[in-house]
Design an enzyme around this catalytic site. Structure first.
Site, short mmCIF file in Angstrom:
data_model
loop_
_atom_site.label_atom_id
_atom_site.label_comp_id
_atom_site.label_asym_id
_atom_site.label_seq_id
_atom_site.Cartn_x
_atom_site.Cartn_y
_atom_site.Cartn_z
N ALA A 74 0.92 -1.02 0.02
CA ALA A 74 0.15 -0.06 0.00
C ALA A 74 1.00 1.23 0.20
CB ALA A 74 -0.89 0.10 1.30
N GLU A 120 -3.36 -3.07 5.03
CA GLU A 120 -4.08 -3.74 6.10
C GLU A 120 -4.36 -2.76 7.50
OE1 GLU A 120 -1.74 -7.12 6.91
OE2 GLU A 120 -2.79 -7.74 8.71
N ARG A 152 -11.67 -19.02 5.49
CA ARG A 152 -10.70 -19.34 6.48
C ARG A 152 -11.06 -19.56 7.86
NH1 ARG A 152 -5.73 -15.01 4.22
NH2 ARG A 152 -5.31 -16.13 2.44
C1 LIG Z 1 2.58 -15.32 5.86
C2 LIG Z 1 1.42 -14.34 4.86
C3 LIG Z 1 1.17 -14.70 3.63
C4 LIG Z 1 0.13 -13.87 2.92
N1 LIG Z 1 -0.44 -14.21 1.92
C5 LIG Z 1 -1.32 -13.47 1.20
C6 LIG Z 1 -1.88 -13.93 -0.11
O1 LIG Z 1 -1.59 -15.00 -0.64
N2 LIG Z 1 -2.69 -12.94 -0.51
C7 LIG Z 1 -3.07 -11.92 0.00
O2 LIG Z 1 -3.97 -11.23 -0.71
N3 LIG Z 1 -2.73 -11.39 1.04
C8 LIG Z 1 -1.97 -12.06 1.63
N4 LIG Z 1 -1.50 -11.83 3.03
C9 LIG Z 1 -1.84 -10.66 3.51
C10 LIG Z 1 -0.92 -9.66 2.80
O3 LIG Z 1 0.30 -9.73 2.70
C11 LIG Z 1 -0.76 -8.01 3.95
O4 LIG Z 1 -2.04 -7.92 4.44
C12 LIG Z 1 -0.45 -7.20 2.91
O5 LIG Z 1 0.70 -7.41 2.18
C13 LIG Z 1 -0.23 -5.80 3.78
O6 LIG Z 1 0.30 -4.84 3.13
P1 LIG Z 1 0.54 -3.27 3.54
O7 LIG Z 1 0.99 -2.70 2.77
O8 LIG Z 1 -0.76 -2.82 4.27
O9 LIG Z 1 1.61 -3.53 4.84
P2 LIG Z 1 3.03 -4.26 5.10
O10 LIG Z 1 3.44 -4.71 3.75
O11 LIG Z 1 2.95 -4.82 6.31
O12 LIG Z 1 3.87 -2.90 5.35
C14 LIG Z 1 3.83 -2.23 6.35
C15 LIG Z 1 4.94 -1.15 6.15
O13 LIG Z 1 5.06 -0.23 7.38
C16 LIG Z 1 6.02 0.11 7.93
N5 LIG Z 1 6.07 0.29 9.16
C17 LIG Z 1 5.03 -0.20 10.16
N6 LIG Z 1 5.00 0.69 11.12
C18 LIG Z 1 5.97 1.56 11.02
C19 LIG Z 1 6.39 2.53 11.98
N7 LIG Z 1 5.98 2.67 13.04
N8 LIG Z 1 7.50 3.52 11.39
C20 LIG Z 1 7.63 3.13 10.17
N9 LIG Z 1 7.29 2.32 9.20
C21 LIG Z 1 6.37 1.45 9.55
C22 LIG Z 1 6.88 -1.04 7.53
O14 LIG Z 1 8.31 -0.95 7.53
C23 LIG Z 1 6.28 -1.57 6.21
O15 LIG Z 1 7.22 -0.93 5.24
C24 LIG Z 1 -0.35 -12.68 3.82
C25 LIG Z 1 0.07 -12.17 4.83
C26 LIG Z 1 0.99 -13.18 5.40
C27 LIG Z 1 1.36 -12.55 6.91
#
Ligand SMILES: Cc1cc2nc3c(=O)[nH]c(=O)nc-3n(C[C@H](O)[C@H](O)[C@H](O)COP(=O)(O)OP(=O)(O)OC[C@H]3O[C@@H](n4cnc5c(N)ncnc54)[C@H](O)[C@@H]3O)c2cc1C
Ligand code: HEM
Ligand code: FES
Lengths: 638, 250, 272
Positions: free
Chosen positions: A44, A425, A330
């Site tokens: 994201a 997320e 799930r």
């Molecule tokens: C093992 C696993 C398998 C999965 N498989 C799937 C799948 O097959 N299909 C699917 O759709 N989804 C899947 N998911 C879910 C999905 O991967 C995640 O929900 C999604 O990638 C979250 O993306 P995001 O960009 O919101 O956050 P994230 O990728 O978690 O990124 C968070 C970012 O925020 C930063 N951050 C956090 N807190 C701070 C802070 N305080 N200060 C500075 N930086 C910070 C971190 O460094 C990171 O860069 C899976 C999840 C897991 C755990």
């Protein structure tokens, strides 16, 4: 608390298009003058930072990792959904929309979910244009597989590394902008607070993980894309560093926290093997395409799986849910596994495991085909457990995996704090009470590539130009001082337990009383226990080393401190939501056959919590959910 | 199991480091290598000592954060395995294990086993992308790509950017890392327009950061936890020659 | 820098290593096969040597070409080595390699020793500086054949006793007796004898044997490495290239060391 979702007028299918047209724009020459902070560079955040920079905004991005490429999104295995209907098996935007609403057990906003389904197709196009090597058929066209909760094949994948490939795609767009100088990237910096000036979010405070320096960063708008809080359970499939700090700090500053009790337990993880365990490893849901889940029919059957004859096996998902079978959603699969194990029929050394068996699939398709589909997952399984899944069934058990809850946002993905946007997320928006497989990647990228890059400029255009603010503003100074104070308090306790010890204690409480099945007594018990652990933490934690150098103990302590406060909000939410829905299963509310019993009359709303002080019960607000296009129905996968 | 660890300790980048010995008694076979370090660190914290700093995050072998050189080989001797996925059953009771940080001029040590790998970021910034802004894409299936090429591109794209290649290479060369990215895009139609620019720019940055050159010892391939093949280096050599012969120099 | 500006790029440097190396390899193969003719006897061998000498300008072009290759190869390898060393300033305390072989890790050292050996080799056999006496061997060739003339003292008494079937001829101021009619008569460098006498010295032979074995080490990695550098690596063929590289190195070594060994054991040149 103002919880106006600002859903655009018009028919469902036109809302997003209308909105795109109605939103205000900023002249390309003026965009450079606006500074946007993006915290988190996962799918994201990375996608949003890159896209906003492409448009010409001045972006600063932050991550605690040493590179944006290591965000937790990298670990997603199975795939990403889109309503392309390439296989021509009856899929459509409307069906993806409906499946997601139904999968979320009617606790998500129609308009948001419909937009997600619409945008899903653009995501695939965009990723392919970036060079993401999705799996293909011999004809050179994209391949699809099916995932839980859907009867169509709409999941795009890149081997068992879809998240990695998508993240690397977003990362490549991001590094291009960093190279061009339009994004300033701050790595190994952890956001410790947000700063509000005149009610608007105008910046953040960070702590440099290498030097310990506490710094202020000013901006016109802030995007949090900081991932989920699944690590509140201590053991989860999340990366070690995933934490709630960013979202929780925003909550403490007045942002509403929506549906924190909607936490997803993933059915196919490798079971716990001992106390030393630091994380649980997910085995992709895609395995359920070909694997059959079973336990012995008889309690305490300790025979080797191969010695248990067919008629003494209980393929319980196929038995209970004949139409979805092993591909049931799930929450349902997880609970069924728990039931079987609680019934004494679990396998694995602890009795908390079920078989995921590929023998039939190997017989039907041949070992080669299975190896091609799941080779790397099988390898990973063997590496961890030392068992060969080609010859003996895998053992799996549910584990904390994903959090549907998050900061409350409106249709524009802005929280109730003006200027504070939340994506991925970290927000609560699209999955209701349960997320379907392969939908988180879709949502993260939809937020990052398409939604935030349209709505954040709209916010800037309607509210800007902003008053000039510098780092010397008293609000920044105050917030910096609070962070420094927290650090020195933690450093000075010098108690007898490590931060991990408290994290583990918290995790035990959460898993025990607020895990896969919850009830009033247990939740009340948790509300007694959590403050005790928190108190003990602040009396008895020890943080070694110094605060001016890389200090992993301090990092951990800061995160655990926030989990210890946040957990209480989560449990409050679970207690107040006196119904079962999706992943939130209250044992008091179930049909005789054990299915979740929703209460649409009283709970068809988003529960949004407002901070009142540490240890004080937060205030609960409601955003009523309007269903104009789908009808409530008992979610049935039979 | 009882394991003796000889671990590199270094307070910060400016100070000298040295090997320090630790004995860990209650190591179980099912533990991962990092979980052994967790136990040791918990003990050190309780003794009031600074625990051993090491990078890690996903613990699933995909984020590329973990970076320990175990008995002289980045991520250890186990084939195709990251440090976090290495399990103690691969060792014997009584073993002595040397654990050092990833070594390369371009990866200065930050503390103990933590190194600074931003050099890889700079290489990526130089050209590790397809220049396509969001919103420009046409329908994904308008671009058929043969399964063979897509699969091969995926083999290259599997790289997790951990730095094991450059740290196992006796020459400190990052060629495997660079060639994986260059190779992925060179195999795909999306990568063609920038093909020459990309390879020249990424290699230039690699050399600027002080990485060495490849002399085909293939240690990188053996250490790579994702089994990225040196085939991509060969391909890149060709691409690079063609690009430098047939590109106008500025 | 001009032409040498390629040195700034490690990959272009590698290409130069591979191209110059390839030329040297081709030369070495030719050189090995050519010199193997010593097993066929003095006449064949000296004829071959004379043929090479007879190439005149072409020989010089080849020599200069090889020299340039060698120098480029040397300069480039040293420059690469210095750069590569600086990229890994801190060594691991515990050293261990999975795939990097002794041969591939020691290319620069085998290379430099080969260079030293090569210098000695050229001074020894090509320039005749190290062993001038053994170098200075000539033979008389009558009607294109060697070994049929016998030197006789220019003494009237002996000449008078010669059978009438014998012809005499003077070449380079020396008198020779021949059993056939002399149509052409000339002397040429007796490379065969020079080599035999040279290798009779066990120390010289030992130096050569060691030099050639080092060359073999160098080549066993170099040949397959050349393919990789030039961008040819395919899962189907590369294993064969590696085998072939080792095999070719062994063949070159066997060809080349067979010469001092057969001479030391008297199998070749025993009659001299
Ligand atoms: C093992 C696993 C398998 C999965 N498989 C799937 C799948 O097959 N299909 C699917 O759709 N989804 C899947 N998911 C879910 C999905 O991967 C995640 O929900 C999604 O990638 C979250 O993306 P995001 O960009 O919101 O956050 P994230 O990728 O978690 O990124 C968070 C970012 O925020 C930063 N951050 C956090 N807190 C701070 C802070 N305080 N200060 C500075 N930086 C910070 C971190 O460094 C990171 O860069 C899976 C999840 C897991 C755990
Ligand atoms: C002057 C003495 C020599 C030195 C110092 C030397 C040094 C080297 C070094 C260091 C390499 C490794 C370069 C790399 O892999 O990047 C190399 C490669 C090579 N050498 Fe030599 N060498 C010498 C003589 C020779 C000779 C006499 C031959 C041929 C008979 C030869 C053939 C090769 C070949 C074919 C390669 C492979 C090039 C490649 O890897 O692409 N070298 N040499
Ligand atoms: S911790 Fe992520 S790869 Fe090892």
């Amino acid at each position: 608390m103002n919880l106006d979702a600002k859903i655009p007028e018009g028919p469902l299918a036109d809302k997003w298009d209308n909105h795109l047209f109605n939103m205000k724009l900023i002249n390309p020459a003026n965009r450079r003058k606006y500074k946007i902070i993006v915290v988190g560079t996962g799918l994201a955040g990375g996608a949003a930072a890159a896209t906003l920079a492409e448009q010409g905004y001045n972006v600063e991005a932050f991550t605690y990792n040493d590179s944006p490429r290591r965000a937790h999104s990298i670990a997603a295995q199975g795939g990403i959904n889109a309503a392309k209907n390439y296989p021509n098996d009856g899929d459509s935007i409307r069906r993806l929309f409906y499946d997601t609403i139904k999968g979320g057990d009617f606790r998500a906003r129609e308009a948001n979910v419909y937009r997600l389904a619409q945008v899903s197709n653009n995501i695939i196009d965009q990723c392919v244009a970036q060079g993401v090597p999705f799996a293909r058929d011999y004809g050179g066209l994209l391949a699809n597989r099916s995932f839980g909760g859907a009867q169509v094949s709409r999941t795009f994948y890149a081997r068992g590394q879809t998240g990695q490939q998508l993240l690397l795609g977003a990362y490549s767009a991001l590094v291009r902008q960093i190279g061009l100088g339009t994004v300033t990237m701050h790595t190994r910096k952890e956001m410790a607070d947000i700063v509000l000036i005149d009610g608007q979010c105008r910046g953040i405070i960070t702590r440099d993980l290498l030097t310990g320096e506490v710094e202020s960063h000013v901006a016109d708008a802030v995007i949090l894309a900081t991932g989920g809080y699944g690590n509140v359970f201590f053991l989860s499939t999340n990366a070690q560093a995933c934490n709630v700090t960013a979202a929780y700090r925003a909550y403490k500053k007045g942002a509403g926290f929506a549906n924190p009790c909607f936490t997803q337990i993933h059915p196919t993880c490798i079971p716990v093997s001992g106390d030393h365990q630091s994380k649980l490893t997910l085995m992709s849901e895609s395995l359920r395409n070909d694997g059959r889940i079973w336990v012995p029919k008889n309690k305490g059957d300790k025979r080797k799986p191969a010695d248990i004859p067919e008629e003494e096996r209980d393929y319980y998902l196929e038995r209970k849910y004949p139409s979805f079978g092993n591909l049931s959603p799930r929450d349902i699969s997880s609970r069924a596994a728990k039931e079987a194990c609680d019934d004494g029929r679990g396998v694995a050394s602890t009795g908390y495991g079920v078989y995921l068996d590929f023998a039939d699939a190997i017989k039907r398709l041949g070992r080669d085909k299975i190896e091609e589909r799941y080779g790397n997952l099988f390898e990973m399984y063997e590496r961890i457990t030392d068992d060969d899944p080609y010859t003996t069934p895998m053992m799996i058990y549910p584990a904390s995996h994903y959090t549907m809850g998050g900061l409350w946002v409106d249709y524009n993905l802005m929280s109730n704090i003006p200027g504070l946007h939340v994506g991925g997320e970290a927000n609560f928006s699209d999955h209701g009470a349960n997320r379907l497989g392969a939908s988180a990647l879709m949502q993260g990228l939809s937020d990052g590539y398409f939604v935030l890059p349209s709505t954040v400029p709209h916010y800037l255009a309607t509210n800007g130009p902003f008053e000039k603010v510098t780092k010397d503003h008293p609000e920044f100074k105050k917030a910096e001082a609070e962070v420094r104070d927290k650090v020195s308090r933690l450093m000075s306790i010098k108690g007898k337990h490590t931060p991990t010890y408290f994290h583990r204690e918290l995790g035990k409480i959460m898993w025990e009383y607020c895990g896969m099945a919850r009830n009033e007594a247990g939740l009340k018990k948790a509300l007694e226990l959590i403050p005790q652990v928190r108190e003990e933490f602040w009396k008895d934690v020890t943080v070694t080393g110094d605060a001016q150098n890389l200090n992993t103990v301090l990092e951990k302590a800061m995160r655990v401190a926030d989990f210890l406060e946040f957990a209480e909000v989560l449990v409050h939410d679970a207690l107040e939501r006196d119904e079962s829905c999706g992943s939130h299963f209250r044992t008091e509310h179930q049909y005789p056959d054990g299915e979740a019993m929703r209460n649409d009359k009283d709970f068809a709303h988003v529960g949004v919590w407002e901070f009142q002080g540490v240890g004080k019960k937060p205030l609960r607000h409601k955003e009523e959910l309007q269903y104009e296009n789908v009808k409530f129905a008992v979610r049935s996968y039979k | 199991m009882k394991i003796t660890l000889m671990v590199w300790r270094q307070k910060c980048c400016k100070e000298q480091g040295k090997i320090e010995k630790f004995v860990v008694d209650n190591v179980e076979e099912d533990m991962s290598f990092l979980e052994m370090f967790d136990i040791l660190n918990e003990r050190l914290i309780l003794e009031g000592k600074d625990p051993i700093a090491f990078d890690h995050d996903c613990r699933e072998g995909i984020c590329g954060a973990c970076s320990m050189t175990i008995n002289g080989v980045p991520h250890g001797h186990e084939h195709g395995t990251t440090t976090c996925q290495l399990h103690m059953r691969k060792f014997k009771d009584g073993d002595t294990i040397y654990v050092e940080p990833f070594r390369n001029k371009a990866f200065p040590v930050i503390k103990d086993l933590v190194v600074d790998r931003t050099a890889y970021e700079r290489i990526m910034q130089a050209g590790g992308f397809v220049s396509v802004a969001t919103g420009n894409a046409k329908d994904a299936n308008n671009l058929p790509i043969s399964k063979e090429n897509a699969d091969l591109a995926m083999d290259a794209a599997a790289c997790i950017g951990c730095g094991a290649c450059a740290s196992s290479c006796p020459n400190g060369s990052a060629m495997l890392f660079v060639s994986a990215k260059v190779g992925q895009f060179a195999l795909l139609p999306q990568g063609q327009p920038e093909r020459k620019r990309r390879v020249l720019a990424m290699i230039k940055q690699m050399e600027k950061d002080g990485f060495g050159g490849c002399t085909n010892m293939y240690e990188c391939e053996a250490a790579c936890p994702k089994n990225v093949s040196v085939r991509f280096i060969a391909k890149m050599n060709r691409d690079y020659l063609r690009a430098s012969l047939f590109t106008k120099s500025k | 820098m001009g032409l040498l500006s390629y040195l700034k790029s490690t990959i272009l440097s590698k290409w130069v290593m591979a191209i110059t190396g390839c030329i040297l390899v081709l030369f070495i193969c030719g050189h090995a096969v050519g010199n193997l003719q010593i097993l066929l006897g003095s006449d064949t061998y000296n004829t071959y040597a004379a043929f090479l000498q007879g190439l005149g300008e072409i020989l010089w072009i080849i020599r200069i070409g090889l020299f340039v290759c060698l120098v480029l190869h040397l300069i480039t390898s040293i420059r690469l080595k210095l750069l590569n060393n600086s990229a890994r300033p801190t060594a691991y305390q515990y050293k261990s390699f999975l795939k990097a072989k002794l041969t591939s890790r020691t290319m620069i050292w085998t290379g430099i020793m080969i260079f030293a050996f090569l210098t000695y080799h050229l001074l020894h056999f090509t320039a005749g500086v190290t062993n001038p006496v053994e170098y200075d061997q000539h033979e008389v060739v009558i009607n294109g054949k060697s070994g049929i003339a016998q030197e006789i003292p220019n003494d009237p008494r002996i000449l008078a006793q010669l059978p009438p079937t014998l012809q005499t001829t003077t070449v380079d101021g020396k008198l020779y007796a021949v059993q056939e009619e002399v149509k052409t008569a000339e002397t040429r460098h007796d490379v065969y004898k020079m080599v035999v006498l040279g290798f009779r010295n066990p120390i010289t032979s030992l130096v050569y044997i060691i030099g050639v074995i080092l060359l073999g080490f160098h080549l066993s990695h170099a040949i397959q490495s050349m393919f990789q550098t030039a961008g040819f690596n395919h899962p189907k063929y590369t294993p064969w290239i590696i085998q072939g590289s080792n095999a070719l190195a062994v063949i070159v070594v066997l060809c080349l060391i067979s010469i001092p060994i057969t001479i030391l054991t008297g199998l070749v040149g025993g009659t001299i």
